[in-house]
Design an enzyme around this catalytic site. Structure first.
Site, PDB file in Angstrom:
ATOM      1  N   SER A 187      -6.250  -9.075   1.546  1.00  0.00           N
ATOM      2  CA  SER A 187      -7.658  -9.448   1.712  1.00  0.00           C
ATOM      3  C   SER A 187      -8.563  -8.235   1.842  1.00  0.00           C
ATOM      4  CB  SER A 187      -7.816 -10.344   2.938  1.00  0.00           C
ATOM      5  OG  SER A 187      -7.414  -9.659   4.122  1.00  0.00           O
TER       6      SER A 187
ATOM      7  N   CYS B 200      -7.605  -5.140   0.489  1.00  0.00           N
ATOM      8  CA  CYS B 200      -7.083  -4.167  -0.478  1.00  0.00           C
ATOM      9  C   CYS B 200      -7.875  -4.252  -1.778  1.00  0.00           C
ATOM     10  CB  CYS B 200      -5.603  -4.433  -0.752  1.00  0.00           C
ATOM     11  SG  CYS B 200      -4.815  -3.184  -1.776  1.00  0.00           S
TER      12      CYS B 200
ATOM     13  N   ASP C 140       4.645  -9.346   0.263  1.00  0.00           N
ATOM     14  CA  ASP C 140       3.685  -8.597   1.068  1.00  0.00           C
ATOM     15  C   ASP C 140       2.270  -8.785   0.535  1.00  0.00           C
ATOM     16  OD1 ASP C 140       2.331  -6.786   2.647  1.00  0.00           O
ATOM     17  OD2 ASP C 140       3.083  -5.026   1.605  1.00  0.00           O
TER      18      ASP C 140
ATOM     19  N   GLY D 194      -1.568 -11.371   0.444  1.00  0.00           N
ATOM     20  CA  GLY D 194      -2.054 -12.612  -0.147  1.00  0.00           C
ATOM     21  C   GLY D 194      -1.739 -13.855   0.656  1.00  0.00           C
TER      22      GLY D 194
ATOM     23  N   GLY E   3      -0.814  -9.380   7.298  1.00  0.00           N
ATOM     24  CA  GLY E   3      -1.739  -8.465   7.945  1.00  0.00           C
ATOM     25  C   GLY E   3      -2.902  -9.211   8.555  1.00  0.00           C
TER      26      GLY E   3
ATOM     27  N   ARG F 216       0.166   7.312   1.645  1.00  0.00           N
ATOM     28  CA  ARG F 216       0.603   6.044   1.053  1.00  0.00           C
ATOM     29  C   ARG F 216       0.065   5.880  -0.365  1.00  0.00           C
ATOM     30  NH1 ARG F 216      -0.590   0.439   0.848  1.00  0.00           N
ATOM     31  NH2 ARG F 216       1.228  -0.827   1.404  1.00  0.00           N
TER      32      ARG F 216
END
Length: 562
Positions: free
Chosen positions: A409, A411, A444, A446, A467, A508
């Site tokens: 959400s 990203c 990971d 969504g 997250g 990252r």
């Protein structure tokens, strides 16, 4: 017509010409009793080719024209008009399998979770019979297939402890110094339900005026006093409200002068069980029970006020020593190898190599090094969204894969870098390859609802990583604040946001040495969701209801049905 009607008789006779077929069909109409086989309409290849090239009169594009029509001929005599065909399983199955959706030669679409819906199945069990156990890595199973994301606004020791108690697991983020990240892992490994493993300690030289301010800030009034005011040092005594309430000269009186000294305290030795500690509190009628080592060093505290609050957590994720499990994230820089060594020494159960694009030579080398140095340590690679990416990491030796790129959400990788994949398609395709190698995958990003969790598990995920769904809970890092409208909020940001990158997460995104930082995430706020211990059971119950409606009583059965 260039179509042939083939009739299968008891004797196995087949009609090779249209005239023979018509003759036999007349016999069937006159007396169907001997005919127990199938009548099939079969289109031969030349006729089909002519129709496709437009040379045939029938230009219908209806898929029904290309299907074989099957009619069951009854074995008992009856009139043709009363004859009713029997439906086969294939004729009543009006949904589509995952293979038909994702692997169709005519399909060029990528699917998100919201593009798909699961058809209901037959319910033959209660919602309490649904079993959610599945694999987090090759060697670690979860009873609740939910993982908290390694983000600095989501997972530190508080969240990791809560997730493990509820049957999931937390991944400590890497936007911390090596020492701080190791300390977070140690807090989780030392945690024992009912024991306060990180109490606020005081030094004997603290003034009562300073203690008053601390009491106001912390909200409680009893504190252990140690030699240097830190946890793990020698216990000197306890101080509580009744020791200091009537003291007038608070600006010059020190804690060490008024505390209840160690000789007058009831203590328990390290290793005591919670039930025994509770019994000591009841019989001694004390408010707090310090837990000390044989050398007198403070390692934990048990409070009488917590007795009624203690709950059993039968789903808790624990290791062979009965300690909670925890994972931690690392990067792929050379210095991160020292971080891995320190985390392994602290007892971490799994290492997540945290990268937005996992198919890099840096991650391959990091994974191989970790599996060589620490063969028993579970290593999770990623992130990946294609089978080729997954194959490279599987060949490097990973024990699990993170799947997802640019779909969180907060990203913006897909918008900024034009790279990624729709999440449902990514989970399906990667899981197909990973399952063949016995490697679990973690979906990971969504995930916005229990329904998305059900869909991810359907498509082959062993667990989902969340997250935003967990941000805003009491256990997530950060302080609450109120919006102009009075809504209670917490800050939440992507690890690709500029703010997070300044703290170290730019590795990252392979941007450590870049002067210009390109944001691949944003910062925002999320509404207060309360405690994980109330919120996670709600999510789990929603997942169970969804699986019950689909007709699957376990994650394995759910994936097999798809």
């Amino acid at each position: 017509s260039r179509c042939l009607i083939i009739i299968l008789l008891d004797s196995g006779t087949k009609c090779s010409s249209l005239a023979q077929a018509r003759a036999v069909w007349q016999l069937i109409l006159a007396d169907p009793a001997p005919m127990t086989g199938l009548v099939e309409l079969v289109v031969d290849a030349p006729a089909k080719a002519e129709r496709e090239q437009g040379r045939c009169g029938d230009r219908s594009r209806s898929p029904k024209k290309n299907l074989q029509a099957q009619v069951r001929v009854p074995a008992t005599p009856c009139s043709p008009r009363s004859q009713k065909p029997t439906l086969e399983d294939a004729e009543v199955d009006d949904g589509y399998s995952a293979q038909q959706i994702f692997e169709s030669s005519a399909g060029f679409s990528g699917y998100t979770y919201d593009d798909l819906i699961c058809l209901p199945g037959h319910i033959g069990f209660g919602v309490h019979d649904v079993e959610l156990s599945s694999k987090f890595t090759k060697a670690i199973s979860l009873r609740t297939p939910i993982v908290s994301s390694p983000m600095d606004t989501v997972t530190e020791s508080g969240m990791a402890i809560a997730m493990a108690l509820e049957g999931g697991i937390g991944v400590i983020h890497s936007n911390l110094s090596l020492h701080d990240q190791v300390s977070e892992v140690q807090r989780v490994k030392r945690f024992r339900n009912g024991f306060i493993t990180d109490p606020v300690c005081l030094g004997p030289t603290m003034l009562l005026s300073e203690l008053d301010a601390l009491r106001t800030r912390c909200g409680f009034s009893g504190f252990p006093v140690t030699e240097d005011g830190r946890m793990g040092s020698k216990l000197l005594g306890l101080i509580s409200r009744r020791d200091i309430d009537f003291v007038e000269n608070r600006a010059s009186t020190r804690v060490g002068q008024l505390m209840t000294r160690l000789a007058d305290l009831v203590t328990a030795e390290e290793g005591v069980e919670l039930a025994q500690a509770h019994e000591l509190l009841r019989t001694s009628r004390k408010g707090k029970l310090p837990i000390v080592t044989k050398q007198g060093r403070l390692v934990a505290l048990v409070a009488r006020t917590d007795l009624k609050k203690q709950a059993d957590f039968p789903l808790a994720t624990k290791d062979s020593r009965n300690n909670l499990r925890v994972a931690a994230a690392v990067g792929t820089r050379p210095d991160d190898r020292n971080r891995v060594r320190a985390l392994a020494a602290a007892g971490v159960d799994a290492i997540v190599v945290d990268s937005s694009q996992g198919d890099s030579v840096f991650q391959h080398e990091m994974v191989r090094w970790m599996k060589t140095e620490f063969p028993e340590l579970q290593v999770i690679g990623g992130n990946v969204v294609t089978r080729l990416q997954a194959k490279h990491l599987i060949d490097s030796g990973v024990d699990a894969l993170r799947v997802g790129m640019g779909i969180g959400s907060i990203c913006t990788t897909q918008e900024v870098c034009a790279c990624g994949r729709a999440q449902a398609s990514a989970v399906y395709h990667v899981s197909r390859l990973a399952r063949a190698h016995g490697v679990p995958i973690i979906a990971d990003g969504g995930i916005n609802s229990p329904g998305h969790i059900v869909k991810a598990l359907c498509l082959g995920a062993g667990a989902v990583m969340c997250g935003s769904l967990l941000a805003g809970t009491e256990e997530s890092p950060g302080e609450y604040f109120f919006s102009d409208g009075g809504v209670r909020l917490k800050r939440y940001r992507g690890m690709g946001s500029i703010d997070a990158m300044k703290k170290g997460s730019d590795d990252r995104y392979f941007g450590t040495g870049s002067v210009v930082k390109v944001a691949q995430g944003v910062a925002g706020t999320v509404q207060d969701k309360g405690s994980v211990h109330r919120y996670l059971p709600y999510l789990v119950q929603g997942v169970k209801h969804g699986m019950q409606d689909i007709g699957a009583s376990s994650v394995t059965q759910l994936q097999e049905q798809l």
